[in-house]
Structure formats: C-alpha cells, structure tokens
Design an enzyme around this catalytic site. Structure first.
Site, PDB file in Angstrom:
ATOM      1  N   ASN A  77       0.822  -1.208   0.000  1.00 48.65           N
ATOM      2  CA  ASN A  77       0.000   0.000   0.000  1.00 48.65           C
ATOM      3  C   ASN A  77       0.864   1.269   0.000  1.00 48.65           C
ATOM      4  OD1 ASN A  77      -2.797   1.009   0.196  1.00 48.65           O
ATOM      5  ND2 ASN A  77      -2.119   1.871   2.152  1.00 48.65           N
ATOM      6  N   GLY A  78       1.997   1.211  -0.684  1.00 48.77           N
ATOM      7  CA  GLY A  78       2.900   2.358  -0.674  1.00 48.77           C
ATOM      8  C   GLY A  78       2.672   3.344  -1.790  1.00 48.77           C
ATOM      9  N   GLY A  79       1.774   3.006  -2.744  1.00 51.82           N
ATOM     10  CA  GLY A  79       1.588   3.850  -3.927  1.00 51.82           C
ATOM     11  C   GLY A  79       0.704   5.054  -3.686  1.00 51.82           C
ATOM     12  N   GLN A 155       7.582   0.285   4.461  1.00 46.02           N
ATOM     13  CA  GLN A 155       8.602  -0.114   3.497  1.00 46.02           C
ATOM     14  C   GLN A 155       9.826   0.775   3.694  1.00 46.02           C
ATOM     15  OE1 GLN A 155       6.448   0.744  -0.213  1.00 46.02           O
ATOM     16  NE2 GLN A 155       7.919   2.347  -0.662  1.00 46.02           N
ATOM     17  N   HIS A 184       8.851  -3.497  -4.783  1.00 43.47           N
ATOM     18  CA  HIS A 184       8.070  -4.280  -3.816  1.00 43.47           C
ATOM     19  C   HIS A 184       8.798  -5.525  -3.325  1.00 43.47           C
ATOM     20  CE1 HIS A 184       6.921  -6.317  -7.524  1.00 43.47           C
ATOM     21  NE2 HIS A 184       6.167  -5.314  -7.904  1.00 43.47           N
ATOM     22  N   ASN A 212      -1.384  -6.598  -4.067  1.00 41.80           N
ATOM     23  CA  ASN A 212      -1.455  -5.139  -4.165  1.00 41.80           C
ATOM     24  C   ASN A 212      -2.809  -4.630  -3.682  1.00 41.80           C
ATOM     25  OD1 ASN A 212       1.063  -5.204  -5.371  1.00 41.80           O
ATOM     26  ND2 ASN A 212       0.250  -5.113  -7.456  1.00 41.80           N
ATOM     27  N   ASP A 214      -4.412  -2.183  -4.776  1.00 39.36           N
ATOM     28  CA  ASP A 214      -5.256  -1.676  -5.858  1.00 39.36           C
ATOM     29  C   ASP A 214      -5.836  -2.810  -6.705  1.00 39.36           C
ATOM     30  OD1 ASP A 214      -3.089  -2.517  -7.358  1.00 39.36           O
ATOM     31  OD2 ASP A 214      -2.728  -0.581  -8.329  1.00 39.36           O
ATOM     32  N   LYS A 361      -4.503   0.773 -12.610  1.00 35.50           N
ATOM     33  CA  LYS A 361      -3.294   1.550 -12.864  1.00 35.50           C
ATOM     34  C   LYS A 361      -3.603   2.898 -13.517  1.00 35.50           C
ATOM     35  CE  LYS A 361      -0.927  -1.884 -11.305  1.00 35.50           C
ATOM     36  NZ  LYS A 361      -0.461  -1.813  -9.879  1.00 35.50           N
TER      37      LYS A 361
END
Length: 465
Positions: A77-79, A155, A184, A212, A214, A361
């Site tokens: 969940n870093g995006g 992360q 990742h 992911n 998303d 995306k």
C-alpha cells in the site's frame, strides 16, 4: 574498502534512520551495479513455462478452512497514484457506493474471519507518505486489528544514485526526491527488519498471502490457500493468461541453466528481445502479484543469506524529478517480490481466473471498476457479471487525472456490462444512466455532453434509452 559512493549512500541511510537490514541489502545491489550487472534476462536463456489451473484442482473445504486459519494477509500500500494526479494513498480512491479500496479490503477480510472462524490478520506495508492517511481511514474498523500484531509496517527507502558516478544525488530544491522505494521486493527485507516475520511464526501462522491494495480481485481465498497448503510448495504465485493489454508487461519463464521458474520484467528484457516479450503464444502467463509463501521456508532462506534474499536486480533509470527531464539522470535500484520464485526449490505457479487480477493503474481501469461490469456481494468479493471485460481508452488530455475524470462522470460511470470497447477522443461529460453497448467511439473537437439515459451503441450517435 567500499567505494566512496557506497560510503556516502550508507551514511545518508544511517542518518535517515533506515533499518540495518535494508542498508545491507542496498549495499548488495550497489556492488552489483558497480560490477556492471544489468539484471537483463535474454530470450536465449529461457524457455516458456506451463502450469496447472486452479479450475482443475480439487480442494477439500476442510483443508481450505484450516489453511486460511493459519494465513496472514499483507497488502502492498505504498503507492500514491501520482500517475493519476493523486497525492495520497491510491487505496483511498472511491470505488463504488462511497467505499474505497481500503473499505472493501477490510470488509473482505472481516467477512472471511467470521465465515471460517479465522484470525486472518491483515497488515499493510505502507510508505512514509501513505501511512497516516491509511491508518486514519482504517480507524473506523474497530475489529480489524489483531492483538499483538501491527496493522501496518513501513517499506524502506534508499537514495537515488547519479547515473554518471553512482553517488547519492543531492537535490536541495526538494530533498524528498533524493529518495525512492526499493521496489516491492523490499517486503521481505521489511518483514525481517521489523521482526514481523519471527512474530508471525511465534503466533502460529504458517502462510502469508501478499497482494497489491489496488487489486480488489486479490481476496485471500480459502480455496487458493488450501491448494497452496496441500502443494507443499515453499512459495507460489497466481498467474493469468496474458491478453493483448499485457504484451508490454512481464511474464513467467523457465531458466535453461537450472530449470528454475523466473519472472522476467519488461525492464529486464533486452531491446532485441522485445518481439519475444510480446509473443502471447510463446510466453502465455503473467503475474497477478498475488503471492503465497511458507513462513518457515522464508525465514530459513533469509537466515541462510544473512537477510539478503538475492532477488534479481532491476536497474531503473529516471530523472531525479520524474516530471522534469532537465534534472539529473539517476538510477533507482529495485527488485520485484515475485522474483523470489527463483530462490526456492519447489516453487509453484497456479493459473487463476482473471477475476483475481483487477488492477487499477489508470482511470481507464477505474471506469470499469466503478461500472456494472462487476457486482459486489455481501462478502465484498468482486463478481464479474459482464460476459467480457470492455476495452477502455479515454483521452488522456481530459481523463488521465482523477480530479478531471470525476468531473466528466459526475453522476457515476455509464453501464458497460454490454460494452465491448469505449474509445473517447475529446472532452465528453456523461449524464446519469448512460448505456454503452458493443464498440463505441466518441470524437469531438469541442466539449460535448452525453445526455442522461442515452444509449451509445456504436452507430455514431446516441439514441434514447
């Protein structure tokens, strides 16, 4: 003696409080860069790979329930969704009925816990930029945290390196841009460095499912958990058959030299092999980034390698400010978590349906997800009700950024359940209850409106519902 560039990078990471395991992992890849490692996987070194299908596997329901009771779930969940104009966690995007990715993920897990009498801890690997927003959004779910286990871990980060000399870049204008995530593949480093790997083993968990945030199709499905547990594999990845939209993406293969499964990413493909990369008949399967691993096997592999799993290097060349090509060229050292499949003897692949791979995306993907192509049941699992997934191509001049996209669909997404494709060139704003049927292309040199209730059927003009 290490190189001056590595010394400077180490000092910078220490000063920033980066975990020691992450620093040593970064140093490993830095040395590979110094020695000219490119991470390339030439076509001549690999063969195509085949695999069983989940649809053909018998999984005993009791085995499935038992497996899910010993599984922990991690969501990457870093995006930030920067490519869609977002400045906060992409998982906060509204999907439907006022629910975000995070809402649906939380409710999927809570439902499975009740159905299978499972602890099923859910943890998010956040970045420093997604942590606060994510934790605030999850605070409404009082039952979500599991006693003794964190709801998140962070992360790591590493310095971007100047392409000309591999020194850590300095960019006083925006010091945050001096740093990047390590890809990742960092999830294994972070699990070890935070002590979470050992903690999960101590708590009696056997397997981890990672995906992911998303991808709402990536439910910790008991049937897949049961297959993995029964397989005895230390590590497995869910794969799907590649389609035309996957031609430019990575794929699975088998390395000729040792017979191990490998995951070749686009950045690891030499330019002369681009045609082979895009050959869907030769390389049939791509990764969903839905991974399963045995906790004891992962601990043993990391212990054996002093914490450095040794994933293949991905050398990503960019500019220090990705939006400004006049800024210095830098190298970002990255790894892919799926590449861990080549580390483990006996690693496995399983073909799953496309319903387990619903990544978002772009706003093209978001429009499909918000439409009636999928239904969301009481278990909060996506169910594809349309016969096929429509191809969507929205004019990036008007729809690429979420804010602009939302302005053009103020009453919600049109019906796409009977659509084959929707291509838009120009600036169209959609009214309520618009239906798209078959292949539809809209083109206008000036701003236009699609009236409420209109039916777009590919004839070139809307007709009344």
């Amino acid at each position: 003696m290490g190189s001056p560039g590595l010394h400077k990078a180490r000092d910078k990471m220490i000063a920033a409080g980066v975990d020691e395991v992450a620093i040593e992992t970064f140093a490993h890849y830095y040395r590979l860069l110094e020695h000219g490692e490119t991470g390339m996987v030439p076509e001549a070194t690999i063969d195509p790979v085949d695999m069983p299908s989940l649809a053909d596997v018998d999984v005993d329901p009791e085995v499935a329930s038992e497996a899910i009771r010993h599984t922990a779930v991690i969501k990457l969940n870093g995006g930030l969704g920067t490519s869609m104009g977002m400045e906060r966690a992409k998982s906060l995007l509204c999907v439907r009925r006022g629910l975000s990715f995070l809402d649906i993920i939380a409710r999927q897990v809570l439902h499975l816990r009740e159905e299978h009498d499972a602890t099923l801890p859910l943890m998010f690997m956040n970045s420093f930029r997604t942590s606060a927003d994510t934790m605030a959004a999850l605070a409404r779910y009082d039952a979500l945290p599991v006693d003794g286990l964190p709801l998140e871990f962070l992360q790591n980060k590493e310095p971007k390196l100047l392409a000309k000399n591999l020194a850590p870049v300095s960019y006083p204008k925006d010091p945050d841009l001096e740093w990047c995530p390590p890809g990742h593949g960092d999830v294994y480093t972070a699990l070890r460095g935070t002590g979470l790997l050992d903690l999960l083993i101590e708590r009696g968990f056997k397997h981890v499912f990672i995906s992911n945030s998303d991808n709402l199709g990536a439910v910790p499905d008991p049937r897949v958990a049961g297959w993995f547990a029964a397989s005895g594999a230390p590590f497995a990845i869910e794969a799907v058959r590649r389609t035309a939209s996957d031609r430019k993406g990575g794929h699975f293969a088998r390395r000729k030299s040792d017979g191990r499964i490998v995951l070749r990413e686009t950045a690891q493909t030499p330019p002369e092999d681009a045609e082979a990369l895009a050959d869907l008949d030769r390389h049939k399967f791509c990764s969903t980034n839905n991974l399963w691993f045995d906790l004891d096997a992962m601990k043993q592999a990391l212990d054996l390698r002093q914490g450095i799993l040794g994933l293949p290097l991905i050398k990503n060349t960019k500019h220090v400010d990705p939006g400004d090509t006049s800024t210095p060229e830098v190298i970002q050292v990255e790894t892919a978590m799926g590449a861990a499949i080549e580390v483990f003897d006996g690693a496995a692949l399983i073909e799953v349906g496309r319903d387990r791979f619903v990544p978002v995306k772009t706003t093209n993907d978001l429009l499909v997800l918000r439409s009636d192509v999928y239904a969301v049941g009481t278990d909060f699992v996506l169910d594809q009700v349309a016969a096929e997934l429509p191809f969507i191509d929205l004019d990036s001049s008007y729809y690429k950024l979420v804010g602009e996209f939302d302005k053009r669909f103020p009453e919600g997404a049109p019906s796409l359940a009977n659509a084959t494709s929707l291509r838009i060139e120009g600036d169209f704003t959609f009214g309520r209850d618009v239906q798209v049927r078959g292949d539809v292309a809209l083109d206008s040199a000036s701003a236009a409106r699609v009236d409420p209730g209109a039916v777009l059927d590919g004839s070139g003009s809307p007709s009344p519902a």
